[in-house]
Design a protein around this motif. Structure first.
Motif, PDB file in Angstrom:
ATOM      1  N   ALA A   1      14.220  25.403  34.097  1.00 59.40           N
ATOM      2  CA  ALA A   1      13.823  23.989  34.108  1.00 59.40           C
ATOM      3  C   ALA A   1      12.789  23.712  33.015  1.00 59.40           C
ATOM      4  O   ALA A   1      12.827  22.659  32.369  1.00 59.40           O
ATOM      5  CB  ALA A   1      13.260  23.610  35.474  1.00 59.40           C
ATOM      6  N   ALA A   2      11.885  24.655  32.787  1.00 57.35           N
ATOM      7  CA  ALA A   2      10.877  24.467  31.740  1.00 57.35           C
ATOM      8  C   ALA A   2      11.512  24.459  30.352  1.00 57.35           C
ATOM      9  O   ALA A   2      11.175  23.623  29.512  1.00 57.35           O
ATOM     10  CB  ALA A   2       9.819  25.563  31.840  1.00 57.35           C
ATOM     11  N   VAL A   3      12.448  25.371  30.117  1.00 57.89           N
ATOM     12  CA  VAL A   3      13.136  25.407  28.812  1.00 57.89           C
ATOM     13  C   VAL A   3      13.929  24.121  28.606  1.00 57.89           C
ATOM     14  O   VAL A   3      13.894  23.515  27.532  1.00 57.89           O
ATOM     15  CB  VAL A   3      14.049  26.647  28.705  1.00 57.89           C
ATOM     16  N   LYS A   4      14.633  23.662  29.645  1.00 57.05           N
ATOM     17  CA  LYS A   4      15.412  22.429  29.533  1.00 57.05           C
ATOM     18  C   LYS A   4      14.529  21.203  29.322  1.00 57.05           C
ATOM     19  O   LYS A   4      14.941  20.245  28.682  1.00 57.05           O
ATOM     20  CB  LYS A   4      16.282  22.222  30.779  1.00 57.05           C
ATOM     21  N   SER A   5      13.308  21.230  29.874  1.00 58.40           N
ATOM     22  CA  SER A   5      12.422  20.084  29.664  1.00 58.40           C
ATOM     23  C   SER A   5      11.941  20.005  28.223  1.00 58.40           C
ATOM     24  O   SER A   5      11.702  18.925  27.704  1.00 58.40           O
ATOM     25  CB  SER A   5      11.228  20.144  30.628  1.00 58.40           C
ATOM     26  N   ILE A   6      11.815  21.149  27.569  1.00 59.01           N
ATOM     27  CA  ILE A   6      11.368  21.171  26.174  1.00 59.01           C
ATOM     28  C   ILE A   6      12.552  21.003  25.220  1.00 59.01           C
ATOM     29  O   ILE A   6      12.478  20.266  24.250  1.00 59.01           O
ATOM     30  CB  ILE A   6      10.609  22.476  25.867  1.00 59.01           C
ATOM     31  N   ARG A   7      13.661  21.704  25.489  1.00 56.95           N
ATOM     32  CA  ARG A   7      14.835  21.672  24.613  1.00 56.95           C
ATOM     33  C   ARG A   7      16.094  21.384  25.431  1.00 56.95           C
ATOM     34  O   ARG A   7      16.858  22.283  25.763  1.00 56.95           O
ATOM     35  CB  ARG A   7      14.995  23.015  23.889  1.00 56.95           C
ATOM     36  N   PRO A   8      16.338  20.119  25.778  1.00 59.56           N
ATOM     37  CA  PRO A   8      17.483  19.798  26.643  1.00 59.56           C
ATOM     38  C   PRO A   8      18.844  20.063  25.994  1.00 59.56           C
ATOM     39  O   PRO A   8      19.846  20.187  26.692  1.00 59.56           O
ATOM     40  CB  PRO A   8      17.298  18.314  26.949  1.00 59.56           C
ATOM     41  N   GLU A   9      18.889  20.156  24.671  1.00 61.02           N
ATOM     42  CA  GLU A   9      20.171  20.360  23.992  1.00 61.02           C
ATOM     43  C   GLU A   9      20.621  21.816  24.004  1.00 61.02           C
ATOM     44  O   GLU A   9      21.762  22.125  23.657  1.00 61.02           O
ATOM     45  CB  GLU A   9      20.086  19.856  22.546  1.00 61.02           C
ATOM     46  N   VAL A  10      19.764  22.738  24.423  1.00 63.35           N
ATOM     47  CA  VAL A  10      20.085  24.159  24.420  1.00 63.35           C
ATOM     48  C   VAL A  10      20.941  24.504  25.635  1.00 63.35           C
ATOM     49  O   VAL A  10      20.616  24.134  26.761  1.00 63.35           O
ATOM     50  CB  VAL A  10      18.785  25.007  24.420  1.00 63.35           C
ATOM     51  N   ASP A  11      22.055  25.193  25.390  1.00 67.28           N
ATOM     52  CA  ASP A  11      22.890  25.681  26.491  1.00 67.28           C
ATOM     53  C   ASP A  11      22.258  26.941  27.054  1.00 67.28           C
ATOM     54  O   ASP A  11      21.871  27.843  26.301  1.00 67.28           O
ATOM     55  CB  ASP A  11      24.302  26.017  25.999  1.00 67.28           C
ATOM     56  N   ILE A  12      22.178  27.016  28.373  1.00 63.98           N
ATOM     57  CA  ILE A  12      21.603  28.189  29.021  1.00 63.98           C
ATOM     58  C   ILE A  12      22.704  28.893  29.792  1.00 63.98           C
ATOM     59  O   ILE A  12      23.409  28.278  30.594  1.00 63.98           O
ATOM     60  CB  ILE A  12      20.442  27.798  29.952  1.00 63.98           C
ATOM     61  N   PHE A  13      22.847  30.187  29.529  1.00 65.27           N
ATOM     62  CA  PHE A  13      23.813  31.027  30.214  1.00 65.27           C
ATOM     63  C   PHE A  13      23.036  32.053  31.022  1.00 65.27           C
ATOM     64  O   PHE A  13      22.166  32.727  30.497  1.00 65.27           O
ATOM     65  CB  PHE A  13      24.732  31.725  29.216  1.00 65.27           C
TER      66      PHE A  13
ATOM     67  N   LEU B   1      19.938  26.391  44.114  1.00 67.48           N
ATOM     68  CA  LEU B   1      20.934  25.409  43.661  1.00 67.48           C
ATOM     69  C   LEU B   1      20.435  24.564  42.496  1.00 67.48           C
ATOM     70  O   LEU B   1      21.215  24.158  41.643  1.00 67.48           O
ATOM     71  CB  LEU B   1      21.352  24.512  44.824  1.00 67.48           C
ATOM     72  N   GLU B   2      19.134  24.278  42.445  1.00 61.96           N
ATOM     73  CA  GLU B   2      18.613  23.475  41.339  1.00 61.96           C
ATOM     74  C   GLU B   2      18.740  24.200  39.997  1.00 61.96           C
ATOM     75  O   GLU B   2      18.772  23.582  38.951  1.00 61.96           O
ATOM     76  CB  GLU B   2      17.156  23.064  41.594  1.00 61.96           C
ATOM     77  N   LEU B   3      18.864  25.518  40.053  1.00 65.22           N
ATOM     78  CA  LEU B   3      19.053  26.297  38.828  1.00 65.22           C
ATOM     79  C   LEU B   3      20.376  25.941  38.166  1.00 65.22           C
ATOM     80  O   LEU B   3      20.452  25.761  36.957  1.00 65.22           O
ATOM     81  CB  LEU B   3      19.009  27.794  39.150  1.00 65.22           C
ATOM     82  N   TYR B   4      21.423  25.805  38.961  1.00 65.24           N
ATOM     83  CA  TYR B   4      22.758  25.593  38.406  1.00 65.24           C
ATOM     84  C   TYR B   4      22.956  24.191  37.838  1.00 65.24           C
ATOM     85  O   TYR B   4      23.944  23.942  37.158  1.00 65.24           O
ATOM     86  CB  TYR B   4      23.813  25.926  39.458  1.00 65.24           C
ATOM     87  N   ALA B   5      22.018  23.297  38.066  1.00 62.35           N
ATOM     88  CA  ALA B   5      22.077  21.983  37.422  1.00 62.35           C
ATOM     89  C   ALA B   5      21.770  22.104  35.934  1.00 62.35           C
ATOM     90  O   ALA B   5      22.187  21.270  35.133  1.00 62.35           O
ATOM     91  CB  ALA B   5      21.091  21.028  38.089  1.00 62.35           C
ATOM     92  N   HIS B   6      21.046  23.154  35.548  1.00 64.66           N
ATOM     93  CA  HIS B   6      20.637  23.338  34.151  1.00 64.66           C
ATOM     94  C   HIS B   6      21.413  24.440  33.434  1.00 64.66           C
ATOM     95  O   HIS B   6      21.357  24.536  32.215  1.00 64.66           O
ATOM     96  CB  HIS B   6      19.152  23.676  34.073  1.00 64.66           C
ATOM     97  N   VAL B   7      22.120  25.279  34.173  1.00 66.51           N
ATOM     98  CA  VAL B   7      22.824  26.420  33.581  1.00 66.51           C
ATOM     99  C   VAL B   7      24.257  26.011  33.265  1.00 66.51           C
ATOM    100  O   VAL B   7      24.955  25.441  34.097  1.00 66.51           O
ATOM    101  CB  VAL B   7      22.812  27.627  34.554  1.00 66.51           C
ATOM    102  N   ARG B   8      24.684  26.287  32.034  1.00 66.43           N
ATOM    103  CA  ARG B   8      26.054  25.935  31.632  1.00 66.43           C
ATOM    104  C   ARG B   8      27.064  26.824  32.347  1.00 66.43           C
ATOM    105  O   ARG B   8      28.101  26.360  32.795  1.00 66.43           O
ATOM    106  CB  ARG B   8      26.199  26.064  30.114  1.00 66.43           C
ATOM    107  N   ARG B   9      26.766  28.122  32.440  1.00 65.76           N
ATOM    108  CA  ARG B   9      27.667  29.049  33.119  1.00 65.76           C
ATOM    109  C   ARG B   9      26.897  30.307  33.471  1.00 65.76           C
ATOM    110  O   ARG B   9      25.964  30.687  32.769  1.00 65.76           O
ATOM    111  CB  ARG B   9      28.835  29.392  32.200  1.00 65.76           C
ATOM    112  N   SER B  10      27.281  30.953  34.556  1.00 61.88           N
ATOM    113  CA  SER B  10      26.629  32.207  34.937  1.00 61.88           C
ATOM    114  C   SER B  10      27.650  33.343  34.881  1.00 61.88           C
ATOM    115  O   SER B  10      28.839  33.137  35.103  1.00 61.88           O
ATOM    116  CB  SER B  10      26.017  32.103  36.333  1.00 61.88           C
ATOM    117  N   PHE B  11      27.159  34.522  34.572  1.00 58.59           N
ATOM    118  CA  PHE B  11      28.003  35.698  34.411  1.00 58.59           C
ATOM    119  C   PHE B  11      27.423  36.863  35.194  1.00 58.59           C
ATOM    120  O   PHE B  11      26.205  36.998  35.306  1.00 58.59           O
ATOM    121  CB  PHE B  11      28.080  36.126  32.934  1.00 58.59           C
ATOM    122  N   PHE B  12      28.304  37.719  35.694  1.00 56.61           N
ATOM    123  CA  PHE B  12      27.903  39.011  36.228  1.00 56.61           C
ATOM    124  C   PHE B  12      28.195  40.030  35.143  1.00 56.61           C
ATOM    125  O   PHE B  12      29.277  40.018  34.550  1.00 56.61           O
ATOM    126  CB  PHE B  12      28.679  39.351  37.503  1.00 56.61           C
ATOM    127  N   PRO B  13      27.243  40.897  34.831  1.00 57.97           N
ATOM    128  CA  PRO B  13      27.450  41.839  33.719  1.00 57.97           C
ATOM    129  C   PRO B  13      28.491  42.910  34.058  1.00 57.97           C
ATOM    130  O   PRO B  13      28.227  43.837  34.793  1.00 57.97           O
ATOM    131  CB  PRO B  13      26.066  42.444  33.506  1.00 57.97           C
TER     132      PRO B  13
END
Length: 116
Positions: free
Chosen positions: A35-47, A57-69
Motif C-alpha cells: 500500500a505504501a509503494v502504491k501510494s507513492i508510485r501508483p503506476e508500478v505493477d506489483i507482483f 484481502l486488502e493486499l490483493y487490491a494493489h497486487v497485479r498477480r501473485s505467484f507461488f515459486p
C-alpha cells in the motif's frame, strides 16, 4: 525541491514499514509495504511471490498477480510483466512495423538480370 520530497517520502515509508514489521504478522507487513509503494508510485505493477497463502484481502487490491515459486514460475512472471507493459504502452506504428518485419520474405524476380 522535487527530489528532496521524494527522498523524504521514501525515508518516511521505510520508517513506517520497519515499525509495522516489528509489531504485526507477515500478511499485514506485506500489505502495508504494498500500500505504501502504491501510494507513492501508483503506476508500478506489483507482483507477489510467496511460499505461503496471505490472507490479507486488502493486499490483493494493489497486487497485479501473485505467484507461488515453482520451477517454471519465471516464465509466467515474465509473461505477466510483458503483459502489463503492453497494456500500458499502446504503440500502433511500432506494432505494425514489427508485424511487417516478421512476415516471410519472398523472392522478387522483376529485374532483367534475374530472367537469365
Amino acid at each position: 525541491g522535487d527530489l528532496v520530497n521524494h527522498v523524504l517520502a521514501y525515508k518516511h515509508l521505510i520508517k513506517r514499514w520497519v515499525a509495522t514489521a516489528q509489531t504485526n504478522p507477515a500478511g499485514e507487513i506485506i500489505s502495508t509495504l504494498v500500500a505504501a509503494v502504491k501510494s507513492i508510485r501508483p503506476e508500478v505493477d506489483i507482483f507477489l511471490v510467496t511460499e505461503r497463502i496471505v490472507d490479507a484481502l486488502e493486499l490483493y487490491a494493489h497486487v497485479r498477480r501473485s505467484f507461488f515459486p515453482t520451477d517454471d514460475f519465471y516464465a509466467e512472471l515474465r509473461s505477466a510483466i510483458i503483459g502489463g507493459v503492453q497494456a500500458r504502452q499502446k504503440m500502433p506504428f511500432f506494432t505494425a512495423l514489427t508485424q511487417y518485419a516478421a512476415r516471410p520474405i519472398g523472392v522478387f524476380h522483376a529485374l532483367a538480370i534475374s530472367r537469365g
